[in-house]
Structure formats: C-alpha cells, structure tokens
Design a protein around this motif. Sequence first.
Motif, short mmCIF file in Angstrom:
data_model
loop_
_atom_site.label_atom_id
_atom_site.label_comp_id
_atom_site.label_asym_id
_atom_site.label_seq_id
_atom_site.Cartn_x
_atom_site.Cartn_y
_atom_site.Cartn_z
N GLN A 81 1.95 -50.35 -34.57
CA GLN A 81 2.34 -49.20 -33.76
C GLN A 81 2.14 -49.40 -32.26
O GLN A 81 2.13 -48.44 -31.49
CB GLN A 81 1.61 -47.92 -34.23
N SER A 82 1.98 -50.64 -31.80
CA SER A 82 1.88 -50.94 -30.37
C SER A 82 3.28 -50.94 -29.76
O SER A 82 4.26 -51.12 -30.47
CB SER A 82 1.24 -52.31 -30.15
N PRO A 83 3.38 -50.80 -28.44
CA PRO A 83 4.70 -50.90 -27.80
C PRO A 83 5.27 -52.30 -27.98
O PRO A 83 4.53 -53.27 -28.13
CB PRO A 83 4.41 -50.63 -26.33
N MET A 84 6.59 -52.39 -27.95
CA MET A 84 7.26 -53.69 -28.05
C MET A 84 7.97 -53.96 -26.74
O MET A 84 8.39 -53.04 -26.04
CB MET A 84 8.23 -53.70 -29.23
N ILE A 85 8.10 -55.26 -26.39
CA ILE A 85 8.77 -55.66 -25.16
C ILE A 85 9.96 -56.55 -25.50
O ILE A 85 9.97 -57.21 -26.53
CB ILE A 85 7.81 -56.38 -24.19
N ARG A 86 10.94 -56.56 -24.61
CA ARG A 86 12.12 -57.40 -24.81
C ARG A 86 11.78 -58.85 -24.57
O ARG A 86 10.97 -59.18 -23.72
CB ARG A 86 13.24 -56.99 -23.87
N SER A 87 12.40 -59.71 -25.34
CA SER A 87 12.18 -61.14 -25.24
C SER A 87 13.42 -61.84 -25.79
O SER A 87 14.37 -61.18 -26.21
CB SER A 87 10.94 -61.52 -26.04
#
Length: 73
Positions: free
Chosen positions: A45-51
């Motif tokens: 449930q942590s934020p996700m970042i674009r990669s």
Amino acid sequence: MGMPNDSQKAETTLVPVFRCKAVNCNAWIREEMAQSPAPLCPLCQSPMIRSMKHLPKLVKKIPRKKKEADQMY
C-alpha cells in the motif's frame, strides 16, 4: 524443463511501469494495466512511481468468432 536458449527468449521492449517506492518491496505493474494514474502498491500500500523496464511484448488475443451452433443456444 531447461533454461531457454537465445532462440527461445521472448523479444523485449522498453515499457513504462509503476514500481513501488518502498525500499523493501519489489512490486511493479505495467502502466497500461494500472487502475489509476497514481496507484498504490497492491502488496504494501505504499505509493508507486513511474519507471521503465525491459519486458516481453504482450500478445493481445483476438476473440474467436462463435460458431453458428454456439449462437443458436
């Protein structure tokens, strides 16, 4: 089942993904499969970042046509 050789490896392409921002979590999801533009990690449930990630190409299956006998029922 043995290890695939060079001729059996799938063709890969650079794909936009979301990856989990948490250091101890390795979760990621293809951007096109994400449920929202800013998803939360489905595992922690942590934020996700674009990669970006090199992944095999997805094969989009074409729905098969129903036979005439299938359409009668």
